[in-house]
Design a protein around this motif. Structure first.
Motif, PDB file in Angstrom:
ATOM      1  N   TYR A  79      31.400 108.714 -15.910  1.00 17.40           N
ATOM      2  CA  TYR A  79      30.273 107.938 -16.447  1.00 17.40           C
ATOM      3  C   TYR A  79      29.253 108.760 -17.509  1.00 17.40           C
ATOM      4  N   ASP A  80      29.269 110.203 -17.118  1.00 17.90           N
ATOM      5  CA  ASP A  80      28.337 110.942 -17.741  1.00 17.90           C
ATOM      6  C   ASP A  80      28.924 111.511 -19.386  1.00 17.90           C
ATOM      7  N   VAL A  81      30.102 110.940 -19.664  1.00 21.55           N
ATOM      8  CA  VAL A  81      30.688 111.492 -20.892  1.00 21.55           C
ATOM      9  C   VAL A  81      30.028 110.420 -21.929  1.00 21.55           C
ATOM     10  N   TYR A  82      29.427 109.306 -21.484  1.00 25.89           N
ATOM     11  CA  TYR A  82      28.757 108.291 -22.343  1.00 25.89           C
ATOM     12  C   TYR A  82      27.303 108.453 -22.520  1.00 25.89           C
ATOM     13  N   SER A  83      26.984 108.006 -23.858  1.00 22.08           N
ATOM     14  CA  SER A  83      25.595 107.683 -23.972  1.00 22.08           C
ATOM     15  C   SER A  83      25.265 106.388 -23.346  1.00 22.08           C
ATOM     16  N   ARG A  84      24.110 105.666 -23.326  1.00 19.86           N
ATOM     17  CA  ARG A  84      23.802 104.323 -22.832  1.00 19.86           C
ATOM     18  C   ARG A  84      24.480 103.422 -23.875  1.00 19.86           C
ATOM     19  N   GLN A  85      24.433 103.533 -25.047  1.00 17.68           N
ATOM     20  CA  GLN A  85      25.074 102.647 -26.125  1.00 17.68           C
ATOM     21  C   GLN A  85      26.451 102.773 -26.187  1.00 17.68           C
ATOM     22  N   GLU A  86      27.030 103.952 -25.925  1.00 21.06           N
ATOM     23  CA  GLU A  86      28.576 104.029 -26.255  1.00 21.06           C
ATOM     24  C   GLU A  86      28.985 103.352 -24.859  1.00 21.06           C
ATOM     25  N   ALA A  87      28.416 103.449 -23.608  1.00 20.34           N
ATOM     26  CA  ALA A  87      28.869 102.815 -22.615  1.00 20.34           C
ATOM     27  C   ALA A  87      28.881 101.360 -22.464  1.00 20.34           C
ATOM     28  N   LYS A  88      27.706 100.643 -23.181  1.00 20.35           N
ATOM     29  CA  LYS A  88      27.545  99.357 -23.402  1.00 20.35           C
ATOM     30  C   LYS A  88      28.617  98.955 -24.150  1.00 20.35           C
ATOM     31  N   LYS A  89      29.100  99.579 -25.353  1.00 16.31           N
ATOM     32  CA  LYS A  89      30.097  99.260 -26.204  1.00 16.31           C
ATOM     33  C   LYS A  89      31.417  99.201 -25.462  1.00 16.31           C
ATOM     34  N   GLU A  90      31.640 100.223 -24.782  1.00 11.77           N
ATOM     35  CA  GLU A  90      33.089 100.044 -24.080  1.00 11.77           C
ATOM     36  C   GLU A  90      33.282  98.892 -23.038  1.00 11.77           C
ATOM     37  N   VAL A  91      32.064  98.477 -22.435  1.00  9.23           N
ATOM     38  CA  VAL A  91      32.008  97.422 -21.561  1.00  9.23           C
ATOM     39  C   VAL A  91      32.255  96.091 -22.204  1.00  9.23           C
ATOM     40  N   GLU A  92      31.383  95.892 -23.255  1.00  7.48           N
ATOM     41  CA  GLU A  92      31.684  94.950 -24.067  1.00  7.48           C
ATOM     42  C   GLU A  92      32.918  94.632 -24.789  1.00  7.48           C
ATOM     43  N   LYS A  93      33.820  95.780 -25.170  1.00  2.44           N
ATOM     44  CA  LYS A  93      35.019  95.648 -25.520  1.00  2.44           C
ATOM     45  C   LYS A  93      35.985  95.336 -24.447  1.00  2.44           C
ATOM     46  N   ASN A  94      35.839  95.875 -23.026  1.00  5.54           N
ATOM     47  CA  ASN A  94      36.533  95.530 -21.979  1.00  5.54           C
ATOM     48  C   ASN A  94      35.607  95.430 -20.601  1.00  5.54           C
ATOM     49  N   PRO A  95      35.379  94.386 -20.377  1.00  5.81           N
ATOM     50  CA  PRO A  95      34.591  94.132 -19.310  1.00  5.81           C
ATOM     51  C   PRO A  95      35.092  94.443 -17.841  1.00  5.81           C
ATOM     52  N   MET A  96      36.217  94.819 -17.726  1.00  4.45           N
ATOM     53  CA  MET A  96      36.932  95.414 -16.630  1.00  4.45           C
ATOM     54  C   MET A  96      36.737  96.721 -16.496  1.00  4.45           C
ATOM     55  N   SER A  97      36.343  97.370 -17.650  1.00  2.00           N
ATOM     56  CA  SER A  97      36.126  98.692 -17.358  1.00  2.00           C
ATOM     57  C   SER A  97      35.334  99.457 -16.274  1.00  2.00           C
ATOM     58  N   PHE A  98      35.554 100.149 -15.536  1.00  2.00           N
ATOM     59  CA  PHE A  98      34.907 100.652 -14.394  1.00  2.00           C
ATOM     60  C   PHE A  98      33.489 101.252 -14.860  1.00  2.00           C
ATOM     61  N   LEU A  99      33.210 101.412 -15.843  1.00  2.92           N
ATOM     62  CA  LEU A  99      32.064 101.544 -16.581  1.00  2.92           C
ATOM     63  C   LEU A  99      30.929 100.659 -16.040  1.00  2.92           C
ATOM     64  N   ALA A 100      31.314  99.257 -15.815  1.00  6.66           N
ATOM     65  CA  ALA A 100      30.626  98.257 -15.583  1.00  6.66           C
ATOM     66  C   ALA A 100      29.971  98.551 -14.288  1.00  6.66           C
TER      67      ALA A 100
END
Length: 456
Positions: A25-46
């Protein structure tokens, strides 16, 4: 004596594992994490970064953010994306990057071992970062990201790992960054009691009562014989998990010490398989010095020579997460201890520490400490690298080109490429009960979250 136990794991269905698995979780900024989840809703970042489910004006520490994490975790179990294994056991987790592999044992480590110093740390933690994960663990009722632990290589454990790797995998996939992930369940080679029933199980058997010399009990006994285990990466996650465990212990009467909240999710690797990359430094300004005057100050403290420039081949010298800039890059990555690279005004220099600056102290003798003590503080005015906003830390995985980019674009005035801290230096600092300077180690590859979940 370390207590490293098997556990009942919540994990992804085989077909979902590659989509669920996410970088910490801590290798991403808030916006980077949001983009990852938008790209892949099953990402555990959710789950790990549940603020991705809200608009940007929602504070990521609001209670409803942690409640959303719990809600998603429960929903995925209901939908069969995640499920719980019926018995306690160990797992084996292998990561392969750039042709080299490391295989760790997935288990639960003891809160008491952390408190009593059997599990040794080498970094300080920040209360604000701890508090976020405390809330996350407490509200979700689960450890969702494993702590990266290390131990001195053990022949019998190596043999068991080799045996397990010959079996069929639970998961085998290659992530977008090229890292291959393989997971096995540690099946016991002899009939009889399973991991849930042996001395390392739920507490229904007395510790020390070995019913069957299977792989589970062999692993348990080998770790039990170790005097020390070391946190390699994940100090904040470890501290948070321990504080939640102690909190739950205080809230309940009649605790036996065997409850799941007394243990936290970990992956344990032998020291001889680990890769530590450098943690480089960029300083935003020269503290009032001209580049020429600063270079003279550097020459007073180091043996300095210009690096010969080499034509780049389009790839970073270190790793593959950098900018990929195809400009000329100096072949100035340090090759040994007490050597550093410095990028100033478009030129790389090799810095060699003078003999009088080398000390035997396990902390003061680290290259990151030497740089801080003889140059960053007295010349550039970086008094406290933990809090000074003029210094930026750049993981070695990004390569030298990232240091060049930051300086060339005016985001830094000078950059320093470090030689990586060794595992043995880490062990020496931890064994002495000391702490490393901030950002001394960068471990690669990063463990994925979501492949193993431990329910409290």
């Amino acid at each position: 004596m370390a207590e490293i136990r098997p556990f009942r794991c919540i994990r992804p269905a085989e077909e979902a594992a590659s989509k669920v698995a996410a970088l910490p979780y801590d290798v991403y900024s808030r916006q980077e994490a949001k983009k990852e989840v938008e790209k892949n809703p099953m990402s555990f970042l959710a789950v790990d970064r549940a603020e991705t489910q809200f608009s940007d004006d929602v504070d990521l520490h609001e209670p409803k953010v942690y409640e959303k994490a719990r809600e998603i975790l429960e929903k995925w179990q209901e939908e069969g994306i995640l499920y719980e294994d019926p018995a306690e056991c160990y797992y084996l987790y292998e990561l392969t990057m750039n042709g080299r592999s490391q295989a760790g044992i997935v288990a639960c480590a003891s809160v008491d071992d952390y408190v009593n110093g059997v599990i040794k740390k080498h970094e300080n933690t920040r209360e604000d970062k701890e508090q976020d994960r405390i809330c996350h663990v407490d509200v979700t009722g689960a450890h969702t990201g494993p702590i990266f632990l290390a131990y001195r290589s053990d022949q019998e454990l190596n043999q068991i790992v080799d045996e397990v790797r010959s079996q069929e995998t639970l998961y085998d996939f290659t992530a977008e960054d090229g890292v291959r992930h393989r997971v096995w369940k540690v099946d016991d080679e002899k009939a009889g009691k399973t991991g849930a029933d042996t001395e390392a199980g739920t507490g229904t058997e007395q510790a020390g009562e070995v019913r069957e010399d299977n792989r589970t009990s062999r692993i348990y006994k080998r770790f039990k014989a170790m005097e020390a285990i070391y946190i390699a990466d994940g100090h904040h996650r470890a501290a948070s998990a321990v504080k939640v465990g102690l909190k739950r212990r205080d809230e309940r009467s009649g605790c036996t010490g065997q409850e799941p909240f007394n243990f936290f999710l970990s992956v344990l690797f032998p020291d001889d398989q680990l890769l530590i990359m450098p943690y480089n430094r960029v300083v935003k300004d020269l503290n009032g010095w001209s580049a020429e005057a600063f270079l003279e100050k550097v020459k007073d403290r180091f043996i300095v020579k210009e690096c010969v420039k080499a034509e780049r081949n389009g790839a970073n010298l270190v790793g593959d997460r950098g900018t990929g800039d195809k400009k000329n890059e100096s072949a100035c990555q340090p090759k040994e201890r007490h050597h550093m690279g410095m990028y100033l005004k478009g030129q790389w220099y090799e810095l060699k520490v003078k003999h009088e600056s080398i000390v035997k102290d396990p902390v003061k003798g680290l290259d990151v400490s030497i740089l801080q003590d003889i140059l960053l503080e007295p010349v550039l005015g970086i008094q406290d690298p933990r809090t000074d906003e003029r210094i930026q830390f750049v993981g070695g995985i990004r390569g030298l080109s990232e240091l060049e980019r930051l300086v060339d674009e005016g985001k830094g005035a000078v950059a320093f490429a470090m030689y990586p801290t060794s595992v043995q230096e880490l062990f020496s600092v931890a064994d002495a009960g000391l702490l490393m300077p901030p950002k001394s180690t960068w471990f690669e590859p990063k463990l994925r979250s979501g492949l193993f979940i431990h329910k409290l």
